[in-house]
Design an enzyme around this catalytic site. Structure first.
Site, mmCIF file in Angstrom:
data_model
loop_
_atom_site.group_PDB
_atom_site.id
_atom_site.type_symbol
_atom_site.label_atom_id
_atom_site.label_comp_id
_atom_site.label_asym_id
_atom_site.label_seq_id
_atom_site.Cartn_x
_atom_site.Cartn_y
_atom_site.Cartn_z
ATOM 1 N N PHE A 153 -15.527 -133.304 45.355
ATOM 2 C CA PHE A 153 -15.718 -131.924 45.810
ATOM 3 C C PHE A 153 -15.490 -130.897 44.712
ATOM 4 O O PHE A 153 -15.961 -129.765 44.796
ATOM 5 C CB PHE A 153 -14.783 -131.622 47.001
ATOM 6 C CG PHE A 153 -13.368 -131.287 46.593
ATOM 7 C CD1 PHE A 153 -13.026 -129.994 46.196
ATOM 8 C CD2 PHE A 153 -12.369 -132.262 46.570
ATOM 9 C CE1 PHE A 153 -11.725 -129.689 45.808
ATOM 10 C CE2 PHE A 153 -11.076 -131.960 46.180
ATOM 11 C CZ PHE A 153 -10.753 -130.667 45.795
ATOM 12 N N LYS A 177 -25.001 -138.780 46.519
ATOM 13 C CA LYS A 177 -24.174 -138.603 47.721
ATOM 14 C C LYS A 177 -23.063 -137.632 47.309
ATOM 15 O O LYS A 177 -22.031 -138.037 46.779
ATOM 16 C CB LYS A 177 -23.609 -139.958 48.165
ATOM 17 C CG LYS A 177 -23.276 -140.072 49.641
ATOM 18 C CD LYS A 177 -22.286 -139.063 50.158
ATOM 19 C CE LYS A 177 -20.868 -139.328 49.710
ATOM 20 N NZ LYS A 177 -19.962 -138.167 50.033
ATOM 21 N N GLU A 180 -18.887 -134.237 50.973
ATOM 22 C CA GLU A 180 -19.208 -133.589 52.249
ATOM 23 C C GLU A 180 -18.478 -132.246 52.403
ATOM 24 O O GLU A 180 -18.757 -131.487 53.319
ATOM 25 C CB GLU A 180 -18.890 -134.531 53.420
ATOM 26 C CG GLU A 180 -17.410 -134.880 53.608
ATOM 27 C CD GLU A 180 -16.911 -136.010 52.690
ATOM 28 O OE1 GLU A 180 -17.450 -136.184 51.587
ATOM 29 O OE2 GLU A 180 -15.951 -136.698 53.091
ATOM 30 N N SER A 230 -11.318 -139.799 43.437
ATOM 31 C CA SER A 230 -9.895 -140.131 43.310
ATOM 32 C C SER A 230 -9.719 -141.616 42.946
ATOM 33 O O SER A 230 -10.613 -142.440 43.185
ATOM 34 C CB SER A 230 -9.186 -139.830 44.628
ATOM 35 O OG SER A 230 -9.758 -140.606 45.652
ATOM 36 N N CYS A 285 -10.086 -132.500 37.380
ATOM 37 C CA CYS A 285 -9.544 -133.771 36.887
ATOM 38 C C CYS A 285 -8.969 -133.600 35.492
ATOM 39 O O CYS A 285 -8.176 -134.418 35.038
ATOM 40 C CB CYS A 285 -10.610 -134.846 36.880
ATOM 41 S SG CYS A 285 -11.880 -134.505 35.678
ATOM 42 N N GLU A 386 -0.828 -137.458 41.613
ATOM 43 C CA GLU A 386 -1.787 -136.387 41.347
ATOM 44 C C GLU A 386 -1.768 -135.432 42.546
ATOM 45 O O GLU A 386 -2.127 -135.824 43.659
ATOM 46 C CB GLU A 386 -3.199 -136.954 41.165
ATOM 47 C CG GLU A 386 -4.213 -135.858 40.865
ATOM 48 C CD GLU A 386 -5.656 -136.369 40.749
ATOM 49 O OE1 GLU A 386 -6.052 -137.248 41.542
ATOM 50 O OE2 GLU A 386 -6.376 -135.858 39.877
#
Ligand code: NAD
Length: 501
Positions: A153, A177, A180, A230, A285, A386
């Protein structure tokens, strides 16, 4: 669900489909704290449809001349630049980051698309004349077929653009993909690619969550999976895709340290820490989430951090004066706030508490202002996990060696940086540190697109990074051809072929 919501459905074969998916998911406007759109939650049927369309389209696309593919990439760059503001508004509306930050991520995505315009050069093989008498050998790079990208995301434009421009320029068809949580930008990118001249079906977007991912991982006509997300999901994707015989690269999470040595320019180090910890609300990240103060710099650094944090404005990312927007969803806000409480409970020193900030006119937004902990210990979850939010933790160590050992003992190895005026210390750091992307006096050492992006350890499963030559290698396979164009074969010879003859 409210019928007035805008709808994000799959983009297959050059346009958005209007089929009813198995279910719809919510897309939030995180600054307003309200549902703003509904997104199709596809599964095996949508994936199968997209892959079939992609397979058909790839048959023609793979033989499209390199110059024509280059032309599509040039047009894509032009169109993304033209639609930059629209893309940035979609990102900010669904992710929450500031418009300026959204513009930055589009720029980084564009850099990869610009790299992909060099595809005629990048696809070049090798040629060796006279490998044996009258024999020549050469290698060629060929596309894999249909490849898929599964993206997180936090960069709804940049990470898809790390993948699809190179993949399609190499002659593959691509199924994206996207997350969402912020799916709209993916559809606009696919639409722009079609307008740029990419044949319909070469780039498709299937929306959804785990069921769509599982269908891609298992689909027999998907040749390769490029994943960014992740660590637990990256590990799963890597193992499952490999089990299905696919080529796979899976980039995972991070816990990035910035080490400040006693001889560093402390103002520069504090600027870097605040920028890299709180930019995009820490949802990067390559965010720096750990400050390591070496020797006696702790107090002076802390003072500078507090002073800078006090000047940051947390608000709706659409407003020009905003430094930091909200977190992406209410669940994520709850998770990050939970970590802050865990830090307090474990006895860390909460220097700046960003919980429950008041944001005028946006009282329902998912906000958490910049938060700073000091005197954190390596066994605390605010250090080990994290957090992926605007939470910076500071640890104090005595020496550079201690800092290096601490970083090397962690699970992640994405990015790290050292601030120092000593070339020798910087060299020791870059030599010994077990991290894939290293900065010296640089806050976020993201490689330019002609070098690969990728961490070590649990930040990257597989051995191929994103973009650069790694990208071209990942999305192509080499074929080595040996030829002989002599007048006579030289007769029957049962000996094993030898190069010297
Ligand atoms: P995520 O792992 O939750 O989701 C990533 C993708 O996997 C999404 O498309 C999502 O729909 C899908 N997914 C989620 N749960 C799944 C499941 N159970 N099974 C199969 N698929 C699933 O990651 P996120 O929260 O969207 O993104 C943030 C994470 O991504 C952070 O950990 C961040 O460090 C990481 N990240 C890493 C890099 C990198 O280059 N190493 C870059 C950006 C983000």
């Amino acid at each position: 669900m409210n019928d007035q919501l805008s709808t994000v459905n799959h983009f297959i074969g050059g346009s958005v489909v209007d089929d009813e998916p198995p279910s719809w998911g919510h897309v939030f406007d995180p600054a307003r704290g309200a549902v703003a759109a509904r997104v199709a939650m596809g599964g095996a049927a949508a994936v199968d449809r997209a892959v079939k369309v992609a397979l058909d389209a790839q048959a023609g696309w793979r033989d499209t001349p390199l110059g024509a593919r280059q032309q599509v990439m040039l047009q894509l760059v032009r169109l993304v630049e033209e639609h930059r503001d629209e893309l940035a508004e979609l990102i900010t509306g669904e992710h929450g980051k500031t418009l300026a930050d959204a513009q930055g991520e589009i720029g980084a995505g564009l850099d990869v698309a610009k790299f992909a315009t060099g595809i005629p050069h990048l696809m070049k093989g090798e040629f060796s004349e006279n490998v044996s008498r009258g024999f020549d050998t050469y290698s060629i790079r060929q596309p894999l077929g249909v490849v898929a990208g599964i993206t997180p995301f936090n960069f709804p434009v940049m990470v898809p653009m790390w993948m699809f421009p190179i993949a399609v320029a190499c002659g593959n068809a691509f199924v994206l993909k996207p997350s969402e949580k912020d799916p709209s930008a993916g559809n606009l990118l696919a639409d722009l690619a079609v307008r740029a001249g990419l044949p319909p079906g070469v780039l498709n977007v299937v929306h959804g969550g785990a069921p769509a991912v599982e269908a891609l991982l298992a689909h027999p006509d998907v040749a390769a999976i490029s994943f960014v997300g992740s660590t637990p999901i990256a590990r799963h994707v890597y193992a499952t895709a490999a089990q299905h015989g696919k080529r796979v690269q899976a980039l995972g999470g991070a816990k990035n340290h910035l080490v400040v040595l006693p001889d560093a320019d402390l103002d520069a180090a504090a600027d870097a820490l605040v920028s890299a910890a709180y930019g995009s609300a820490g949802e990067r990240c390559m965010a720096i989430s750990v400050a390591v103060a070496v020797g006696d710099v702790g107090e002076a650094l802390r003072e500078r951090l507090v002073q800078r944090i006090g000047k940051l404005r947390t608000a709706d990312g659409r407003e020009q004066s905003t430094d930091m927007g909200p977190l992406v969803t209410p669940e994520h806000l709850a998770r990050v706030s939970g970590y802050v409480q865990a830090g307090v409970d474990a006895g860390a020193d909460l220097v700046v508490d960003g919980r429950d900030p008041h944001v005028d006119g946006r009282e329902d937004g998912f906000f958490l202002a910049p938060t700073l902990f000091d005197h954190v210990r390596p066994d605390m979850t605010i250090y080990t996990d994290e957090i992926f939010g605007p939470v910076l933790v500071m640890l104090r160590v005595d020496t550079l060696d201690e800092a290096i050992d601490m970083i090397n003992s962690g699970d992640h190895g994405n990015g790290t940086s050292v601030f120092t005026r000593s070339g020798a210390a910087a060299r020791t750091f870059q030599n010994r540190i077990e991290v894939g992307m290293v900065g010296v006096n640089v806050p976020i050492p993201v490689p330019v697109p002609y070098y690969p992006f990728g961490g070590w350890k649990q930040s990257l499963f597989g051995e191929s990074g994103q973009y650069g030559e790694d990208g071209v290698r990942f999305f192509t396979r080499r074929k080595v051809v040996t030829t002989r164009w002599a007048e006579s074969t030289g007769g029957v010879d049962l000996r094993f072929p030898a190069a010297q003859r």
